[in-house]
Design an enzyme around this catalytic site. Structure first.
Site, PDB file in Angstrom:
ATOM      1  N   TYR A 186       0.811  -1.216   0.000  1.00 38.70           N
ATOM      2  CA  TYR A 186       0.000   0.000   0.000  1.00 38.70           C
ATOM      3  C   TYR A 186       0.847   1.269   0.000  1.00 38.70           C
ATOM      4  CZ  TYR A 186      -4.620  -1.978   1.172  1.00 38.70           C
ATOM      5  OH  TYR A 186      -5.816  -2.611   1.141  1.00 38.70           O
ATOM      6  N   ARG A 273       3.467  -2.731   8.911  1.00 40.51           N
ATOM      7  CA  ARG A 273       3.437  -2.034  10.192  1.00 40.51           C
ATOM      8  C   ARG A 273       3.262  -3.056  11.309  1.00 40.51           C
ATOM      9  NH1 ARG A 273       2.972   3.382  10.220  1.00 40.51           N
ATOM     10  NH2 ARG A 273       1.641   3.425  12.057  1.00 40.51           N
ATOM     11  N   HIS A 443     -26.854   8.338 -15.349  1.00 43.01           N
ATOM     12  CA  HIS A 443     -26.048   8.391 -16.570  1.00 43.01           C
ATOM     13  C   HIS A 443     -25.581   9.824 -16.805  1.00 43.01           C
ATOM     14  CE1 HIS A 443     -24.657   7.407 -20.564  1.00 43.01           C
ATOM     15  NE2 HIS A 443     -25.270   8.488 -21.018  1.00 43.01           N
TER      16      HIS A 443
END
Ligand code: FAD
Ligand code: NAD
Length: 464
Positions: A186, A273, A443
């Site tokens: 990440y 971590r 849309h």
């Protein structure tokens, strides 16, 4: 020495701890929260928020740089842009400060007492805090441990000098010319992409055969394509071995066993971590552990009565929204409500370029449980994506073959992080393919690709 007593003591004011304290305060529980750093924890101060600010600034700068370099079909051209990085960092710090004050204000509004300092447990119901005005002892009926996590350090690349963690990377004074990133997960990819867009020559060194191993290869492919376009070099199956003697290069063993030297003014180590379980007296309370993490049950109770634990200190996924949801739940349990962890899905978003979202089961995880129906709709067939030049990517819906219950949804594409809400709601509501397909999607929006993916799984997509 001062002493106070309270009903609820929360240790750590990250997203887990501060949300727990706010909710407890709202419920009329006499609550104290202790924080050694600044309110908001890792996420607000050195994590989610500053990284997304940097990612945004990098995105804007790269756009301008792109248009300066060429004039293509869209018809925009600009003068060569320049970057005043100290202003970028000051802007990012301003956002963090505003949110620090915001969290402090919310705690105050909920009548939570905020104690600044490092808490050390004396026993399961008592902590002492070294504050600016001396030692403060706090006794509580119930305690919530929300001490969070810290970057993992590699023994052969200790933090210091050119070797930095995400915390220092988010506070650099200038953009590195050459940045080596160890760990393509990440943080490595979010920050690696950002620095590449800001002008750094970025090399990512990943030990496994591919980057972002937590996502399947199909989802990661558009990100790989973009990394290549941005000039980011990716070495997979490679081992970082240490810093060169001069400290100006990262030494690596590549997948084919060769030694390589990557010139770098900074080496950013992002290999995961670890929970913060040291330095605050965990040994005084001797809680059961689940590996490195504090073991909890479905109500976030630890092995000792009256002590709860939430957030990163309790394990994966180490995400802010999981910590917050646990914090809110624990406050309500302490207030006497019946709550337990009943979430069907914790969305995961990777803020790379393009972004990746995943909620629920991946195709392989779903297939392991039984027969599936899978629908994929590419953004290349979505009008809105075309108008945003975001045709790379897709939405994928995974459902049970027998009753069409949706088990997982994934997407990769420009700005798809905002689709995560619809995806999570689908799983929480126990929706079926027909529910998504039968919902009118506005849309032109990227969300139409979600409805189309469901239709595709049902065998009758309209726009492909
Ligand atoms: P933390 O936020 O780590 O907070 C714990 C707090 O406890 C700290 O402030 C610490 O000072 C305090 N503390 C610890 N021990 C004591 C003690 N003894 N006494 C007093 N105070 C103490 N997650 C996402 O969901 N989305 C993202 O986009 C995202 N981006 C990230 C980017 C980066 C660069 C990083 C590093 C992390 C990111 N995360 C992200 C992860 C997210 O930050 C964590 O999951 C989240 O902060 C965990 O919250 P927590 O409350 O468990 O702990
Ligand atoms: P990570 O687990 O995402 O990635 C670590 C990467 O390092 C993995 O790909 C792993 O294979 C690799 N690695 C491990 N040891 C290595 C070595 N010796 N050499 C080379 N590669 C090695 O960890 P992270 O990027 O440090 O992030 C930590 C956590 O923070 C994440 O797991 C996530 O929970 C959280 N986070 C979330 C977000 C988000 O939600 N967008 C953003 C940043 C961080």
């Amino acid at each position: 020495m001062k002493e106070i007593s309270c009903k609820l003591l929360v240790v750590g004011a990250g997203p887990g701890g501060y949300v727990c304290a706010i909710r407890a305060g709202q419920l009329g529980i006499d609550t104290v929260i202790v924080e050694a750093g600044r309110p908001g924890g890792t996420c607000l101060n050195v994590g989610c928020i500053p990284s997304k600010a940097l990612i945004h600034a990098a995105q804007e700068f790269e756009k301008a740089t792109h248009w300066a370099a060429r004039t293509d079909a869209i018809g925009i051209s600009v003068e060569k842009p320049s970057l005043d990085f100290s202003t970028t960092i000051a802007w990012k710090d301003g956002i963090v400060s505003r949110l620090n004050s915001g969290v402090a204000g919310l705690l105050k509004k909920a009548k939570v007492k905020y104690v600044q300092g490092w808490a050390i447990f004396r026993d399961g119901k008592t902590v002492s805090v070294e504050t600016e005005t001396g030692e403060q002892v706090i006794r509580a009926e119930t305690v919530v441990i929300a001490t969070g996590s810290a970057p993992v350090e590699l023994p052969f690349l200790p933090f210091g000098g050119p070797v930095i963690s995400s915390t220092e990377a988010l506070a650099l004074k200038q953009v590195p010319q050459q940045l080596a990133v160890v760990g393509g997960g990440y943080i490595g990819l979010e920050l690696g992409v950002a620095f590449a867009k800001l002008g750094a020559k970025v090399t990512v060194v990943e030990a496994l055969p591919r980057v972002l191993p937590q996502y399947d290869a199909e989802l990661v492919r558009p990100v790989m394509k973009r990394l290549s376009a941005l000039g980011v070099e990716v070495l997979t199956g490679a081992k970082a071995k240490g810093l060169s003697a001069k400290g100006d290069a990262l030494l690596v063993e590549t997948a084919d066993g060769k030694d390589k030297k990557i010139a770098a003014d900074h080496v950013l180590v992002t290999v995961g971590r670890r929970p913060v379980t040291e330095g605050w007296g965990l040994d005084q309370i001797d809680l059961d552990m689940a590996g490195r993490f504090i073991r909890i049950d479905e109500q976030c109770r630890t092995s000792m009565r009256g002590i709860y634990a939430i957030g990163d200190v309790t394990g994966e996924p180490m995400l802010a929204h999981r910590a917050m949801a646990q914090g809110e739940m624990v406050a309500e349990i302490v207030a006497g409500h019946w709550r337990s962890w009943d979430k069907r899905a914790i969305p995961a978003v990777c803020f790379t370029d393009p972004e990746i979202v995943s909620v629920g089961l991946s195709p392989d995880e779903a297939k392991a449980q039984g027969e599936t129906r899978i629908g994929i709709f590419p953004f290349s067939a979505n009008g809105r994506a075309m108008t945003m030049q975001g045709e790379d990517g897709f939405v994928r819906v995974v459902a049970r073959a027998d009753n069409h219950l949706v088990l997982g949804i994934q997407a990769v594409g420009q700005g798809v992080s905002e689709l995560s809400a619809a995806f999570s709601l689908t799983l929480e509501m126990g929706a079926r393919l027909e529910d998504i397909a039968g919902t009118i999607h506005a849309h032109p929006t990227q969300s139409e690709a979600f409805a189309e993916a469901a239709l595709k799984a049902l065998g009758h997509a309209l726009h492909i």
